[in-house]
Design a protein around this motif. Structure first.
Motif, PDB file in Angstrom:
ATOM      1  N   GLY A 155     -38.463  -1.801 -96.779  1.00 50.30           N
ATOM      2  CA  GLY A 155     -37.740  -0.539 -96.764  1.00 50.30           C
ATOM      3  C   GLY A 155     -38.063   0.296 -95.541  1.00 50.30           C
ATOM      4  N   ASP A 156     -39.333   0.332 -95.182  1.00 50.24           N
ATOM      5  CA  ASP A 156     -39.803   1.089 -94.028  1.00 50.24           C
ATOM      6  C   ASP A 156     -39.132   0.599 -92.747  1.00 50.24           C
ATOM      7  N   ALA A 157     -39.209  -0.708 -92.491  1.00 53.07           N
ATOM      8  CA  ALA A 157     -38.624  -1.274 -91.274  1.00 53.07           C
ATOM      9  C   ALA A 157     -37.100  -1.180 -91.289  1.00 53.07           C
ATOM     10  N   PHE A 158     -36.511  -1.405 -92.446  1.00 56.96           N
ATOM     11  CA  PHE A 158     -35.059  -1.280 -92.612  1.00 56.96           C
ATOM     12  C   PHE A 158     -34.610   0.140 -92.268  1.00 56.96           C
ATOM     13  N   GLY A 159     -35.223   1.133 -92.912  1.00 57.26           N
ATOM     14  CA  GLY A 159     -34.840   2.522 -92.672  1.00 57.26           C
ATOM     15  C   GLY A 159     -35.065   2.951 -91.240  1.00 57.26           C
ATOM     16  N   ASP A 160     -36.169   2.483 -90.650  1.00 59.39           N
ATOM     17  CA  ASP A 160     -36.489   2.885 -89.276  1.00 59.39           C
ATOM     18  C   ASP A 160     -35.483   2.353 -88.272  1.00 59.39           C
ATOM     19  N   SER A 161     -34.777   1.295 -88.631  1.00 59.99           N
ATOM     20  CA  SER A 161     -33.797   0.716 -87.706  1.00 59.99           C
ATOM     21  C   SER A 161     -32.531   1.563 -87.600  1.00 59.99           C
TER      22      SER A 161
ATOM     23  N   PHE B 246     -42.650  -2.197 -89.060  1.00 59.06           N
ATOM     24  CA  PHE B 246     -42.885  -1.099 -89.990  1.00 59.06           C
ATOM     25  C   PHE B 246     -43.594   0.065 -89.289  1.00 59.06           C
ATOM     26  N   THR B 247     -43.662   1.192 -89.982  1.00 62.16           N
ATOM     27  CA  THR B 247     -44.242   2.409 -89.417  1.00 62.16           C
ATOM     28  C   THR B 247     -45.531   2.785 -90.160  1.00 62.16           C
ATOM     29  N   ASP B 248     -45.963   4.026 -89.970  1.00 65.60           N
ATOM     30  CA  ASP B 248     -47.184   4.502 -90.621  1.00 65.60           C
ATOM     31  C   ASP B 248     -47.090   4.455 -92.145  1.00 65.60           C
TER      32      ASP B 248
ATOM     33  N   ARG C 264     -35.372   8.586 -93.047  1.00 69.19           N
ATOM     34  CA  ARG C 264     -34.865   7.345 -93.645  1.00 69.19           C
ATOM     35  C   ARG C 264     -35.915   6.248 -93.796  1.00 69.19           C
ATOM     36  N   ASP C 265     -36.898   6.165 -92.882  1.00 72.41           N
ATOM     37  CA  ASP C 265     -37.918   5.125 -93.062  1.00 72.41           C
ATOM     38  C   ASP C 265     -38.781   5.410 -94.289  1.00 72.41           C
ATOM     39  N   THR C 266     -39.151   6.663 -94.487  1.00 72.37           N
ATOM     40  CA  THR C 266     -40.001   7.009 -95.630  1.00 72.37           C
ATOM     41  C   THR C 266     -39.249   6.893 -96.950  1.00 72.37           C
ATOM     42  N   ILE C 267     -38.031   7.395 -96.989  1.00 71.46           N
ATOM     43  CA  ILE C 267     -37.246   7.282 -98.224  1.00 71.46           C
ATOM     44  C   ILE C 267     -37.012   5.821 -98.585  1.00 71.46           C
ATOM     45  N   CYS C 268     -36.655   5.017 -97.596  1.00 72.28           N
ATOM     46  CA  CYS C 268     -36.415   3.595 -97.873  1.00 72.28           C
ATOM     47  C   CYS C 268     -37.706   2.878 -98.253  1.00 72.28           C
TER      48      CYS C 268
END
Length: 308
Positions: A23-29, A53-55, A269-273
């Motif tokens: 979800g993190d990597a998906f949203g961050d894209s 992915f992020t933090d 979006r990265d955090t929500i996903c």
């Protein structure tokens, strides 16, 4: 701890961490030119991405490793690992407040004092405490009291405000519920899912907004949903967690659909996903977890953040 194999608990937590990372990597894209992003979402096309992915995931890894080590949360050890992992790669999207907190802890200040003095003594109400607790709910899915206890312990070392703590408890309980659904082979309606989370929360603005989500139909225009529940743009728990809970509630069997709905509200979006992914992967049908996404996402097991 109830008599469920530790290996099962660890695998549950690992799967939640996988959901967080996807979800993190998906949203961050989906950050970039807004018109292009909206077009990608409309066509259900993921922009060209490295699937990093992020933090959100980096901090979740540290929480997972605490559980893997002894089934609990050692706060001193966890904050130390947060500091170590930040320094391994500081370019993972950390917020300024957290960066400052970690730096002050590394300089010898106690996390208790640093966490409480943030925002003129109010403590941080950011969504960072909620984004990393899915492994807790997955590991202790059969013991809500333990889930709450550990969610609070993991949250308060960086986020002492009641809103942030409520957000963390809500996500951890939500994950426990999705893990319990899979274990019991049971089904929850969206309203039942939300109500069971609400039963475990202290009074707060975050709880109030989660409660309000019960009156928001899934087919509402996404801009209307955003105006009621928020989309994380303020990066606070009360602006992030209510939508993430609502989105998960309506996609308990559909991981993929849940992430497309989650990213459509834009915002953080990265955090929500990451939150939606960490919760919904446990109760979702396997056929609704795209294998391409599983194979493409940066491996947390092979990352520099994973203690071997």
């Amino acid at each position: 701890m109830n008599h469920i194999e530790i290996a099962y608990r660890i695998e549950n937590a690992r799967k939640a961490l996988l959901g967080v990372s996807i979800g993190d990597a998906f949203g961050d894209s989906f950050f970039g030119d807004l018109e292009q992003v909206l077009g990608n979402i409309y066509l259900r096309q993921i922009p060209e991405t490295k699937w990093e992915f992020t933090d959100d995931t980096v901090m979740s890894i540290a929480v997972f490793e605490e559980l893997e080590r002894n089934g609990g949360i050692d706060q001193e050890n966890l904050i130390k690992q947060f500091c170590i992992n930040h320094d391994l790669d500081a370019n993972r999207g950390y917020g300024a407040t957290l960066r400052r907190l970690l730096r002050e802890v590394q300089n010898g200040e106690s996390w208790q004092e640093v966490s409480k003095k943030a925002f003129e003594g109010q403590g941080s109400m950011g969504n960072g405490a909620a984004m990393r607790v899915c492994p807790i709910g997955a590991f202790h899915f059969d013991d809500f009291q333990k889930v709450k206890e550990l969610a609070v312990k993991s949250a308060e070392i960086t986020h002492s405000n009641i809103e942030a703590i409520t957000g963390a408890v809500a996500v951890a309980i939500g994950t426990a519920l999705t893990a319990k659904m899979k274990f019991d082979r049971s089904i929850l309606t969206p309203i039942d899912f939300i109500d069971k989370i609400l039963n475990e929360l202290p009074d707060s603005d975050t709880k109030s907004k989660i409660s309000k989500s019960k009156s928001v139909p899934y087919n509402y225009n996404i801009e209307t949903v955003k105006s009621i529940l928020g989309n994380g743009i303020n990066m606070t728990a009360q602006d992030t967690v209510p939508f993430a809970i609502w989105c998960t509630a309506y996609n308990l069997q559909n991981f993929e659909e849940g992430l497309w709905k989650a990213v459509s509200i834009l915002g953080d979006r990265d955090t929500i996903c990451a939150i939606v992914g960490g919760m919904s992967i446990l109760s979702s049908e396997d056929l609704n977890i795209p294998q391409l996404w599983v194979n493409s996402v940066e491996s947390f097991e092979k990352s520099v953040f994973r203690r071997k």
